[in-house]
Design an enzyme around this catalytic site. Structure first.
Site, PDB file in Angstrom:
ATOM      1  CB  ILE A 150      -8.830 -10.132 -13.296  1.00 49.69           C
ATOM      2  CG1 ILE A 150      -7.426 -10.668 -13.597  1.00 49.69           C
ATOM      3  CG2 ILE A 150      -9.543  -9.688 -14.562  1.00 49.69           C
ATOM      4  CD1 ILE A 150      -6.524  -9.744 -14.398  1.00 49.69           C
ATOM      5  CG  HIS A 204       1.887  -1.550 -15.563  1.00 50.83           C
ATOM      6  ND1 HIS A 204       1.558  -2.817 -15.131  1.00 50.83           N
ATOM      7  CD2 HIS A 204       2.958  -1.677 -16.363  1.00 50.83           C
ATOM      8  CE1 HIS A 204       2.406  -3.683 -15.665  1.00 50.83           C
ATOM      9  NE2 HIS A 204       3.269  -3.019 -16.428  1.00 50.83           N
ATOM     10  N   GLY A 258       0.773  -1.233   0.000  1.00 54.25           N
ATOM     11  CA  GLY A 258       0.000   0.000   0.000  1.00 54.25           C
ATOM     12  C   GLY A 258       0.803   1.281   0.000  1.00 54.25           C
ATOM     13  CD  GLU A 306       4.771   2.149  -9.106  1.00 49.29           C
ATOM     14  OE1 GLU A 306       3.739   1.801  -8.527  1.00 49.29           O
ATOM     15  OE2 GLU A 306       5.745   1.389  -9.261  1.00 49.29           O
ATOM     16  CG  MET A 351      -1.597  -7.980  -6.903  1.00 50.89           C
ATOM     17  SD  MET A 351      -0.849  -7.309  -8.416  1.00 50.89           S
ATOM     18  CE  MET A 351       0.465  -6.279  -7.756  1.00 50.89           C
TER      19      MET A 351
HETATM   20  C1  GAR Z   1       3.234  -1.091  -7.442  1.00 53.02           C
HETATM   21  O1  GAR Z   1       4.548  -1.087  -7.931  1.00 53.02           O
HETATM   22  C2  GAR Z   1       2.252  -1.078  -8.597  1.00 53.02           C
HETATM   23  O2  GAR Z   1       2.687  -0.321  -9.691  1.00 53.02           O
HETATM   24  C3  GAR Z   1       2.214  -2.543  -8.957  1.00 53.02           C
HETATM   25  O3  GAR Z   1       2.189  -3.197  -7.702  1.00 53.02           O
HETATM   26  C4  GAR Z   1       2.918  -2.415  -6.743  1.00 53.02           C
HETATM   27  C5  GAR Z   1       2.063  -2.232  -5.524  1.00 53.02           C
HETATM   28  O4  GAR Z   1       2.786  -1.643  -4.487  1.00 53.02           O
HETATM   29  N1  GAR Z   1       1.067  -2.860  -9.776  1.00 53.02           N
HETATM   30  C6  GAR Z   1       1.104  -3.718 -10.789  1.00 53.02           C
HETATM   31  O5  GAR Z   1       2.069  -4.375 -11.079  1.00 53.02           O
HETATM   32  C7  GAR Z   1      -0.200  -3.829 -11.571  1.00 53.02           C
HETATM   33  N2  GAR Z   1       0.003  -4.498 -12.820  1.00 53.02           N
HETATM   34  P1  GAR Z   1       2.063  -0.927  -3.263  1.00 53.02           P
HETATM   35  O6  GAR Z   1       1.081  -1.929  -2.651  1.00 53.02           O
HETATM   36  O7  GAR Z   1       3.192  -0.626  -2.312  1.00 53.02           O
HETATM   37  O8  GAR Z   1       1.388   0.301  -3.757  1.00 53.02           O
END
Ligand code: GAR
Length: 211
Positions: free
Chosen positions: A93, A110, A12, A181, A91
Site C-alpha cells: 500500500i 487494475h 513484471g 493491460e 502489492m
Molecule cells: C496485473 O494483472 C495487475 O493488473 C495486477 O497484478 C498483476 C501484476 O502482473 N494488479 C493488481 O491487482 C492491483 N490491484 P505483472 O507483475 O505480470 O505485471
C-alpha cells in the site's frame, strides 16, 4: 524527458510491456529511470536488469514504521528525480503521505472494470476469481490515478474483455493482460508524459488529438 519509476512485486509482465513500448519509441516523453520492487525475488527485477534499468528493492517488513518506509521510498524517488510513478502489480500500500507528494502523478493498472471488482482485497488472481464467481460476461482492465481511496482515483483508460465458457482465473487473467493491460498501461504512460491528461473534479480529460 520525464523520469518514470515503475513499482513492481511479481512477474513484471506490465513492466515488460512498458519496456517494449519504450524500445519501440512509443513513450517519447519519458523514460523508465528506475524499477522498485517490494520483493527481493520478483522476476520483474530480472526484466529490468536485462533492459539495463537501475533497480531498487524496498521491503516494507524491513522498516519498523510506515514513516521510515515512506522516507526511504521518497528518497529513492527524489534521487532519480521522478515525475511519474507507475504501479505495475505493486502489492504494498502506498501511504497518503507519498500520495500527497505525487498528487495525480501516480498511475495504477487494475485488472477489472472499476468500480467493479476493486478495492481492498481485490488484487491479482483474486479479482479474476471474483469475476468468475459472479458470472459476469464482461470484465477488463482500468488504468487510473492513485488517490487516498483504494482503486478510487480518476480513471484514465479502460478496456473491456470477454469472459468465456470454461475460463479459469489463470486463463482469464492472461486474456485481460494480453487484450487490455499490456496495451492500456503503455498508452496511458505515453499520454501522461506528453502532458495530454488533465484532471478536473476527480475526472480525467485526454487531449483529443492523441486518441
Ligand atoms: C496485473 O494483472 C495487475 O493488473 C495486477 O497484478 C498483476 C501484476 O502482473 N494488479 C493488481 O491487482 C492491483 N490491484 P505483472 O507483475 O505480470 O505485471
Amino acid at each position: 524527458m520525464l523520469n518514470i519509476a515503475v513499482l513492481v512485486s511479481g512477474g513484471g509482465t506490465n513492466l515488460q510491456a512498458l519496456i517494449d513500448a519504450q524500445n519501440r519509441s512509443e513513450i517519447p516523453g519519458g523514460r523508465i529511470a528506475v524499477v522498485i520492487s517490494s520483493k527481493a525475488d520478483a522476476y520483474a527485477l530480472e526484466r529490468a536488469k536485462k533492459a539495463g534499468i537501475p533497480t531498487e528493492t524496498l521491503i516494507r517488513k524491513e522498516y519498523s514504521s510506515q514513516e521510515e518506509y515512506d522516507a526511504a521510498l521518497l528518497q529513492i524517488l527524489d534521487c532519480y528525480q521522478i515525475g511519474l510513478i507507475v504501479l505495475a502489480g505493486f502489492m504494498t500500500i502506498i501511504s497518503d503521505n507519498v500520495i500527497r507528494h505525487y498528487e495525480n502523478k501516480i498511475i495504477n493498472v487494475h485488472p477489472s472494470l472499476i468500480p467493479s471488482f476493486c478495492g481492498e482485497g481485490f488484487y491479482g488472481l483474486r479479482v479474476h476469481r471474483a469475476v468468475l464467481e459472479k458470472g459476469v460476461k464482461l470484465t477488463g482492465a482500468t488504468v487510473h490515478f492513485v488517490n487516498e481511496v483504494c482503486d478510487g482515483g480518476p480513471i484514465i483508460l479502460q478496456k473491456a474483455v470477454e469472459v468465456l465458457e470454461g475460463d479459469t482465473p489463470e486463463i482469464l487473467q492472461r486474456r485481460v493482460m494480453e487484450q487490455a493491460e499490456w496495451k492500456l498501461l503503455p498508452k496511458a504512460v505515453a499520454l501522461f508524459c506528453e502532458g495530454k491528461i488533465t484532471v478536473h473534479n476527480g475526472k480525467t480529460k485526454i487531449r483529443e488529438d492523441s486518441i
